[in-house]
Design an enzyme around this catalytic site. Structure first.
Site, PDB file in Angstrom:
ATOM      1  N   GLY A  52       1.017  -1.309   0.224  1.00 48.77           N
ATOM      2  CA  GLY A  52       0.048  -0.170  -0.138  1.00 48.77           C
ATOM      3  C   GLY A  52       1.118   0.703   0.319  1.00 48.77           C
ATOM      4  O   GLY A  52       1.385   1.827  -1.194  1.00 48.77           O
ATOM      5  N   SER A 124       6.256  -4.733  -1.702  1.00 45.67           N
ATOM      6  CA  SER A 124       6.245  -2.882  -1.986  1.00 45.67           C
ATOM      7  C   SER A 124       6.245  -2.452  -1.014  1.00 45.67           C
ATOM      8  O   SER A 124       6.734  -2.314  -0.124  1.00 45.67           O
ATOM      9  CB  SER A 124       5.145  -2.808  -2.735  1.00 45.67           C
ATOM     10  OG  SER A 124       4.704  -1.601  -3.425  1.00 45.67           O
ATOM     11  N   TRP A 125       5.326  -1.011  -0.671  1.00 52.89           N
ATOM     12  CA  TRP A 125       5.130  -1.123   0.671  1.00 52.89           C
ATOM     13  C   TRP A 125       5.769  -1.768   2.240  1.00 52.89           C
ATOM     14  O   TRP A 125       6.461  -1.361   2.878  1.00 52.89           O
ATOM     15  CB  TRP A 125       4.301   0.252   0.527  1.00 52.89           C
ATOM     16  CG  TRP A 125       4.017   0.540   2.481  1.00 52.89           C
ATOM     17  CD1 TRP A 125       2.630  -0.848   3.542  1.00 52.89           C
ATOM     18  CD2 TRP A 125       4.180   0.785   4.014  1.00 52.89           C
ATOM     19  NE1 TRP A 125       2.741  -0.288   5.069  1.00 52.89           N
ATOM     20  CE2 TRP A 125       4.051   1.096   5.225  1.00 52.89           C
ATOM     21  CE3 TRP A 125       5.833   2.046   2.860  1.00 52.89           C
ATOM     22  CZ2 TRP A 125       4.319   1.547   5.691  1.00 52.89           C
ATOM     23  CZ3 TRP A 125       5.912   2.818   4.400  1.00 52.89           C
ATOM     24  CH2 TRP A 125       4.941   2.590   5.589  1.00 52.89           C
ATOM     25  N   ASP A 280      10.244  -4.291 -13.339  1.00 53.02           N
ATOM     26  CA  ASP A 280       9.326  -3.147 -12.031  1.00 53.02           C
ATOM     27  C   ASP A 280       9.861  -1.703 -12.578  1.00 53.02           C
ATOM     28  O   ASP A 280      10.389  -0.679 -12.075  1.00 53.02           O
ATOM     29  CB  ASP A 280       9.457  -3.070 -10.743  1.00 53.02           C
ATOM     30  CG  ASP A 280       8.750  -2.919  -9.984  1.00 53.02           C
ATOM     31  OD1 ASP A 280       8.429  -2.090  -9.896  1.00 53.02           O
ATOM     32  OD2 ASP A 280       9.221  -3.726  -8.759  1.00 53.02           O
ATOM     33  N   HIS A 308       6.461  -4.492 -11.091  1.00 52.97           N
ATOM     34  CA  HIS A 308       5.520  -4.932  -9.851  1.00 52.97           C
ATOM     35  C   HIS A 308       4.746  -5.699  -9.115  1.00 52.97           C
ATOM     36  O   HIS A 308       4.936  -6.189  -8.530  1.00 52.97           O
ATOM     37  CB  HIS A 308       5.138  -3.521  -9.440  1.00 52.97           C
ATOM     38  CG  HIS A 308       5.144  -2.496  -8.345  1.00 52.97           C
ATOM     39  ND1 HIS A 308       6.687  -2.764  -6.812  1.00 52.97           N
ATOM     40  CD2 HIS A 308       4.440  -2.712  -7.339  1.00 52.97           C
ATOM     41  CE1 HIS A 308       6.081  -2.000  -6.029  1.00 52.97           C
ATOM     42  NE2 HIS A 308       4.395  -2.303  -5.918  1.00 52.97           N
TER      43      HIS A 308
END
Length: 327
Positions: A52, A124-125, A280, A308
């Site tokens: 996120g 990711s986050w 990505d 990604h």
């Protein structure tokens, strides 16, 4: 740095399972975070940390882990998923939703479940949050598996919401014109953050749609992954996602510039696998490469045809890493 072998030696996704326990953990500040456990109650503990920020946990992550070998823990970070209160409600104050709060929530959840040390998995986050937690509590981490490595530095935020426009000028122009004229040559992330705090519901909804359209434009080439996944979120999840994203990115995730790379020595002794797609655009490979250079115990695996949102080869690499640590 290595390129994984074929998928033939990797375990396939495990069957769907249901949690054997779940609940809402009161973490203070009026916040209750959703958590669940599945798999083997006496197995090796593993925590799944979603992306996120504000993306909510994907329950399909359970299928990454052998349920006979692992105690699988999933949770939704503050304000999203099944955690309460939900950030899609503009009345919900985000003042107590920061990286430091999320680190504290993870530690409180570990204590609540009576876990001594756990493997951390996310992308990711989620990789940023995992690194921040592990550097704060290294003795509580057994191994780390990251897919799609980010450290949420200002340069990474600038890349995603400004510099990559050179590759997608038409789509970025649509993104840029989603904010007031006076803000179009300034900080677009903060401009969108302010729109997401508007008391006017149509303003918030339009801003959230524009934001997700841009995110989708950056991953549109990932035909082996999940193109279009941002705009496909249900309305409440989409609003919470964009509101929390802009809140975090406008504040550089409350991390000092370069902090996670500077403090990587705190991960000494923790084995890691960094799995990253060469295609990505959201989070270019350079970040994962830098982290691997600074963290001797980490192995960088590059998936040549992944972006990604991953692809089957990336999923196989993740399952292979997780299976290795189960042994």
């Amino acid at each position: 740095m290595s390129t994984p072998d074929s998928q033939s030696d990797a375990p396939q996704p495990f069957p769907d399972i249901e949690p054997y326990a779940h609940g809402l953990l009161d973490v203070g500040d009026g916040q209750r975070i959703y958590w669940e456990t599945s798999g083997n109650p006496y197995g090796k503990p593993a925590l799944v940390v979603h992306g996120g920020p504000g993306g909510g946990g994907t329950r399909r992550s359970r299928r990454t882990f052998d349920p006979a070998a692992y105690l699988i823990v999933l949770f939704d970070q503050r304000g999203c998923g099944e955690s309460l209160p939900h950030a899609s409600d503009p009345a919900v104050d985000l003042a107590h939703n920061t990286t430091q709060h999320l680190i504290a929530d993870m530690e409180r959840l570990r204590e609540h479940l009576g876990i001594d040390r756990w493997l951390l998995f996310g992308g990711s986050w989620g990789s940023t949050l995992i690194l921040a937690y592990a550097q704060r509590y290294p003795l509580r981490v057994s191994e780390i598996v990251l897919a799609g490595v980010t450290m949420t530095r200002p340069e990474e935020i600038d890349w995603l919401y400004r510099d990559v426009a050179r590759l997608l000028p038409e789509q970025w122009e649509t993104f840029r014109t989603g904010v007031p004229l006076a803000d179009r040559h300034g900080d677009l992330v903060d401009a969108y953050r302010r729109l997401m705090e508007s008391p006017d519901a149509p303003t918030r909804e339009a801003a959230a749609r524009r934001w997700c359209a841009w995110e989708d434009a950056v991953i549109a080439h990932e035909n082996q992954g999940s193109p279009g996944q941002y705009s496909a979120k249900p309305d409440a999840a989409l609003l919470a996602f964009v509101r929390i994203c802009t809140h975090y990115f406008a504040n550089a995730a409350w991390l000092e510039d370069g902090q996670l790379l500077r403090d990587v020595h705190r991960l000494t002794g923790i084995p890691g696998v960094l799995i990253h797609g060469r295609l990505d655009l959201s989070a270019p490979l350079y970040t994962a490469w830098q982290l691997a250079q600074a963290w001797p115990e980490a192995e960088l695996q590059v998936i040549d045809d992944a972006g990604h949102t991953g692809n089957p080869a990336m999923g196989a690499a993740v399952r292979r890493a997780v299976a290795r640590f189960a042994r």
